[in-house]
Design a protein around this motif. Structure first.
Motif, PDB file in Angstrom:
ATOM      1  N   ALA A   1       0.829  -1.162   0.024  1.00  0.00           N
ATOM      2  CA  ALA A   1       0.011  -0.180   0.035  1.00  0.00           C
ATOM      3  C   ALA A   1       0.818   1.473  -0.044  1.00  0.00           C
ATOM      4  CB  ALA A   1      -0.918   0.044   1.287  1.00  0.00           C
ATOM      5  N   TRP A   2       0.309   2.336  -0.762  1.00  0.00           N
ATOM      6  CA  TRP A   2       1.260   3.548  -0.569  1.00  0.00           C
ATOM      7  C   TRP A   2       0.231   4.658   0.433  1.00  0.00           C
ATOM      8  CZ3 TRP A   2       5.418   4.818  -3.400  1.00  0.00           C
ATOM      9  CH2 TRP A   2       5.909   6.091  -3.225  1.00  0.00           C
TER      10      TRP A   2
ATOM     11  N   GLY B   1      23.045  11.146 -18.599  1.00  0.00           N
ATOM     12  CA  GLY B   1      21.862  11.497 -19.252  1.00  0.00           C
ATOM     13  C   GLY B   1      20.444  10.778 -19.277  1.00  0.00           C
ATOM     14  N   VAL B   2      20.858   9.643 -18.450  1.00  0.00           N
ATOM     15  CA  VAL B   2      19.800   8.654 -18.330  1.00  0.00           C
ATOM     16  C   VAL B   2      19.141   8.735 -16.906  1.00  0.00           C
ATOM     17  CG1 VAL B   2      19.063   6.332 -18.439  1.00  0.00           C
ATOM     18  CG2 VAL B   2      20.818   7.159 -20.065  1.00  0.00           C
ATOM     19  N   PHE B   3      17.871   8.889 -16.877  1.00  0.00           N
ATOM     20  CA  PHE B   3      17.066   9.133 -15.580  1.00  0.00           C
ATOM     21  C   PHE B   3      15.443   9.266 -15.694  1.00  0.00           C
ATOM     22  CE2 PHE B   3      15.113  11.496 -12.310  1.00  0.00           C
ATOM     23  CZ  PHE B   3      15.384  10.631 -11.102  1.00  0.00           C
ATOM     24  N   SER B   4      14.884   8.233 -15.297  1.00  0.00           N
ATOM     25  CA  SER B   4      13.320   8.376 -15.559  1.00  0.00           C
ATOM     26  C   SER B   4      12.746   8.670 -14.178  1.00  0.00           C
ATOM     27  CB  SER B   4      13.071   6.580 -15.399  1.00  0.00           C
ATOM     28  OG  SER B   4      11.658   6.415 -15.754  1.00  0.00           O
ATOM     29  N   ASN B   5      11.997   9.882 -14.209  1.00  0.00           N
ATOM     30  CA  ASN B   5      11.737  10.482 -13.339  1.00  0.00           C
ATOM     31  C   ASN B   5      10.194   9.968 -12.788  1.00  0.00           C
ATOM     32  OD1 ASN B   5      11.426  12.626 -11.119  1.00  0.00           O
ATOM     33  ND2 ASN B   5      10.771  14.063 -12.463  1.00  0.00           N
ATOM     34  N   ILE B   6      10.078   8.938 -12.457  1.00  0.00           N
ATOM     35  CA  ILE B   6       8.923   8.368 -11.911  1.00  0.00           C
ATOM     36  C   ILE B   6       8.876   7.725 -10.554  1.00  0.00           C
ATOM     37  CG2 ILE B   6       7.588   8.323 -14.310  1.00  0.00           C
ATOM     38  CD1 ILE B   6       8.114   5.289 -14.266  1.00  0.00           C
ATOM     39  N   VAL B   7       8.024   7.432  -9.893  1.00  0.00           N
ATOM     40  CA  VAL B   7       8.088   6.931  -8.476  1.00  0.00           C
ATOM     41  C   VAL B   7       7.261   5.484  -8.554  1.00  0.00           C
ATOM     42  CG1 VAL B   7       8.263   8.935  -7.300  1.00  0.00           C
ATOM     43  CG2 VAL B   7       5.821   7.863  -7.556  1.00  0.00           C
ATOM     44  N   GLU B   8       6.629   5.280  -9.529  1.00  0.00           N
ATOM     45  CA  GLU B   8       5.921   3.885  -9.596  1.00  0.00           C
ATOM     46  C   GLU B   8       5.341   3.611 -11.189  1.00  0.00           C
ATOM     47  OE1 GLU B   8       4.518   0.926  -7.181  1.00  0.00           O
ATOM     48  OE2 GLU B   8       5.629   2.856  -6.737  1.00  0.00           O
TER      49      GLU B   8
ATOM     50  N   PRO C   1      -2.919   5.666  -3.736  1.00  0.00           N
ATOM     51  CA  PRO C   1      -3.318   6.271  -5.291  1.00  0.00           C
ATOM     52  C   PRO C   1      -2.641   5.299  -6.124  1.00  0.00           C
ATOM     53  CG  PRO C   1      -1.343   7.541  -4.396  1.00  0.00           C
ATOM     54  CD  PRO C   1      -1.822   6.805  -3.176  1.00  0.00           C
ATOM     55  N   PRO C   2      -3.281   5.321  -7.410  1.00  0.00           N
ATOM     56  CA  PRO C   2      -2.772   4.589  -8.474  1.00  0.00           C
ATOM     57  C   PRO C   2      -1.302   5.150  -9.011  1.00  0.00           C
ATOM     58  CG  PRO C   2      -4.503   5.907  -9.320  1.00  0.00           C
ATOM     59  CD  PRO C   2      -4.458   6.118  -7.921  1.00  0.00           C
ATOM     60  N   SER C   3      -0.637   4.256  -9.881  1.00  0.00           N
ATOM     61  CA  SER C   3       0.613   4.838 -10.130  1.00  0.00           C
ATOM     62  C   SER C   3       0.582   6.145 -11.066  1.00  0.00           C
ATOM     63  CB  SER C   3       1.177   3.683 -11.234  1.00  0.00           C
ATOM     64  OG  SER C   3       1.351   2.579 -10.469  1.00  0.00           O
ATOM     65  N   ASP C   4      -0.404   6.168 -11.904  1.00  0.00           N
ATOM     66  CA  ASP C   4      -0.300   7.567 -12.704  1.00  0.00           C
ATOM     67  C   ASP C   4      -0.588   8.928 -11.789  1.00  0.00           C
ATOM     68  OD1 ASP C   4      -2.876   7.078 -12.293  1.00  0.00           O
ATOM     69  OD2 ASP C   4      -3.785   7.581 -13.984  1.00  0.00           O
ATOM     70  N   THR C   5      -1.178   8.564 -10.520  1.00  0.00           N
ATOM     71  CA  THR C   5      -1.251   9.504  -9.845  1.00  0.00           C
ATOM     72  C   THR C   5       0.058  10.083  -8.893  1.00  0.00           C
ATOM     73  OG1 THR C   5      -3.794   9.087  -9.427  1.00  0.00           O
ATOM     74  CG2 THR C   5      -2.847  10.562  -7.631  1.00  0.00           C
ATOM     75  N   LYS C   6       0.299   8.955  -8.415  1.00  0.00           N
ATOM     76  CA  LYS C   6       1.673   8.909  -7.716  1.00  0.00           C
ATOM     77  C   LYS C   6       3.034   9.513  -8.618  1.00  0.00           C
ATOM     78  CE  LYS C   6       0.995   4.290  -5.733  1.00  0.00           C
ATOM     79  NZ  LYS C   6       1.534   2.937  -5.619  1.00  0.00           N
ATOM     80  N   ASN C   7       2.947   9.561  -9.948  1.00  0.00           N
ATOM     81  CA  ASN C   7       3.671  10.213 -10.750  1.00  0.00           C
ATOM     82  C   ASN C   7       3.442  11.469 -11.163  1.00  0.00           C
ATOM     83  OD1 ASN C   7       5.471   7.732 -10.662  1.00  0.00           O
ATOM     84  ND2 ASN C   7       4.075   6.896 -12.369  1.00  0.00           N
TER      85      ASN C   7
END
Length: 593
Positions: free
Chosen positions: A174-175, A461-468, A436-442
């Motif tokens: 759970a988040w 230069g490689v970084f993915s700025n998402i939390v889920e 919350p669902p992934s898109d909301t967390k992000n």
């Protein structure tokens, strides 16, 4: 996870290609005030990792949370998959943005913070007390680290029993904030959580607990707490020695049963030597690392070698590992052959280590190694033909990269200077309890500028700025073992640029056998004790003890440069002179003729 190299390979390891980055001409990117702000933010992040009823500031300041604490039944859950326990295992730090408690990372992080304070105390301010009230006369780094050492003491509930983990993978279901989660079902990380204990494994983790407790025993202002930490540092080390070759595997993320143990045990032993002055601990520290050069690139939760090299060199700059090299030279090789050498090869001056969890914490670990080596040089412990300015600028470059002087033009210290563009995978920092669902967390806003170090890129230069979502969230992870090397790396800079006046802070010192000159060793009518260096705090007592353990003479020698113990009426034979203070002791063997 660790790599071992024969000395024949060192030259090859140290060879670098033509430098792509010039560290010699590097200039700091931020103001002194900015570095001070970053240090304080990075340190206070640990307050957002607090578990139990320990004043987690992210819970305290979250208006949507009514219960300002979490997991107050730790220790009452199932033990190793069996019946429930009856332990008090509340407190400590959460591992990362989740809420499990992992001995592996907590021990490394606490030790790193306390080493930073040991080496650069003038970097650390007193802005608050342990509950974030008014300043209490204790450096904030000690207030934060005490949350961990209080917990370490609880992790040895009985002789031969060691608690190395609380929680399990259900914690990640759970988040929600840690407060909300503690009221959920056990399957979802709620109270009472499972406990994992051992009697025959966990030596490396217990050794790190011993290191942190030994440092606290030498540094914390309160004498009673220092004594308790000393007692448990010794207990933790004895457990570590008994189980040294058996790493306690942690479910999910820290399963590494083949982890080496010599660096953790060596560090614990040399710190116990500093705490007690007993030569056997120093001998242990040297023996554990004898005959090999050990390194796993930078300092991290599974590698304490550079810390051990520093303290061994500090105690004995000429100490040789038996293959023709001193421990001080091995630290130098790590700095210039591995850490700085890797950074030179990239146009950003940043070492992108291959790691699925981002490279920032590993780069900071390399920066700490450079700071350790610089400390030895600047203190006159060792001399060198290497470019000191390069090492100093490498340390600064790593810190500056994290703070925002990078190819992305955003900070990886979450919330530094108000910048939260890069997201951190951290439930309490986001502050939501609606899973919350992934898109909301992000996409949603964060409640707190956490000060957490974000995992960061895995290559230039490689970084993915998402939390889920997928596996990319690993690059936005943050936790106690991320922030600890950052705090240590920036502490060296802040100590130089914005030092705290510590003249009003009483330093707790540790005596060794070099602190006094005791003579004659074959005595007749008297024994003289000359103080060589002031090596104790408020009180020091000299006690002459016979071979059968009987106390025959006792003298308070506090503040005395020279003291004489009269012995004309003693029976001939062997005696021990023990000099002790509130924090340490040392013994000398004497013979009455």
């Amino acid at each position: 996870m660790k790599r071992f190299y024969s000395l024949a390979l060192l030259a090859a390891m140290g060879v670098t290609t033509v430098s792509a980055y010039d560290f010699g001409s590097y200039s700091d990117a931020y103001s002194n005030a900015d570095y001070r702000e970053a240090l304080n933010m990075g340190l206070k992040f640990f307050g957002g990792q607090r578990c139990g009823d320990t004043h987690n500031w992210m819970l305290e300041n979250n208006k949507s949370v009514t219960k300002k604490y979490c997991h107050t039944k730790d220790g009452q859950g199932s033990v190793n998959g069996g019946g429930n326990g009856n332990y008090d295992l509340t407190g400590g730090w959460h591992d990362c943005g989740d809420h499990i408690k992992v001995g592996t990372t907590m021990g490394y992080a606490a030790t790193s913070l306390l080493i930073a304070y040991d080496l650069w105390p003038e970097a650390f301010q007193d802005n608050y007390d342990g509950a974030y009230g008014a300043p209490n006369g204790i450096a904030d780094v000690l207030d934060e680290a005490k949350v961990a050492t209080d917990y370490f003491i609880k992790c040895f509930p009985s002789d031969g029993c060691f608690v190395y983990y609380v929680g399990f993978e259900g914690d990640h279901n759970a988040w929600v904030t840690s407060s909300k989660q503690s009221g959920m079902s056990v399957a979802n990380g709620g109270d009472p959580r499972p406990v994992w204990t051992a009697t025959d494994k966990g030596g490396p983790q217990a050794a790190n607990y011993a290191s942190a407790l030994a440092l606290m025993a030498m540094k914390y202002p309160d004498a009673a707490y220092r004594q308790t930490c000393k007692e448990y540092a010794l207990k933790a080390y004895e457990y570590a020695k008994k189980t040294k070759s058996a790493h306690a595997s942690i479910p999910i993320f820290y399963s590494n049963p083949n982890q080496e143990w010599t660096d953790e045990l060596s560090l614990a032993a040399i710190l116990l030597y500093n705490m007690t002055g007993e030569e056997q601990y120093k001998a242990d520290a040297l023996n554990y690392l004898a005959g090999k050069w050990e390194s796993n690139s930078p300092l991290a939760w599974d590698t304490m070698t550079d810390f051990s090299y520093y303290y061994i060199a500090k105690a004995d700059p000429t100490a040789n590992n038996g293959q023709g090299g001193t421990y001080a030279s091995f630290l130098e090789k790590n700095v210039f052959g591995l850490h700085l050498g890797n950074a030179k090869r990239d146009s950003n001056g940043f070492p992108y280590y291959t790691n699925n969890w981002g490279t920032n914490k590993l780069a900071c670990g390399g920066a700490v190694a450079a700071a350790l080596w610089l400390k030895l040089v600047e203190d006159g412990v060792i001399s060198t033909s290497q470019n000191v300015n390069e090492a100093k600028n490498f340390n600064a470059r790593i810190v500056d990269y994290v703070l925002g002087k990078n190819e992305f033009n955003h900070t990886f210290l979450h919330g530094f200077k108000g910048d939260m563009h890069f997201r951190i995978h951290h439930r309490n920092a986001m502050g939501r309890n609606d899973n919350p669902p992934s898109d909301t967390k992000n996409t949603c806003d964060y409640m707190f500028a956490s000060g957490g170090l974000i995992g960061g890129p895995s290559s230039t230069g490689v970084f993915s700025n998402i939390v889920e979502g997928g596996a990319s969230y690993t690059e936005t992870e943050g936790g106690c073992d991320y922030n600890a090397p950052f705090v240590a790396a920036i502490a060296r800079m802040v100590a130089e640029k914005d030092p705290v006046d510590r003249t009003d802070v009483e330093e707790v010192r540790t005596m060794t056998d070099r602190s006094f000159s005791v003579y004659p060793t074959r005595f007749s009518d008297y024994v003289v004790i000359d103080m060589i260096e002031r090596a104790y705090d408020k009180e020091a007592v000299a006690e002459l003890v016979s071979l059968d353990g009987k106390l025959v003479r006792r003298m308070n020698i506090s503040g005395q440069m020279s003291s004489v113990i009269e012995t004309p009426n003693l029976t001939p034979g062997m005696y021990f002179l023990r000099i002790s203070s509130e924090t340490s002791s040392v013994s000398y063997k004497l013979i009455k003729e």
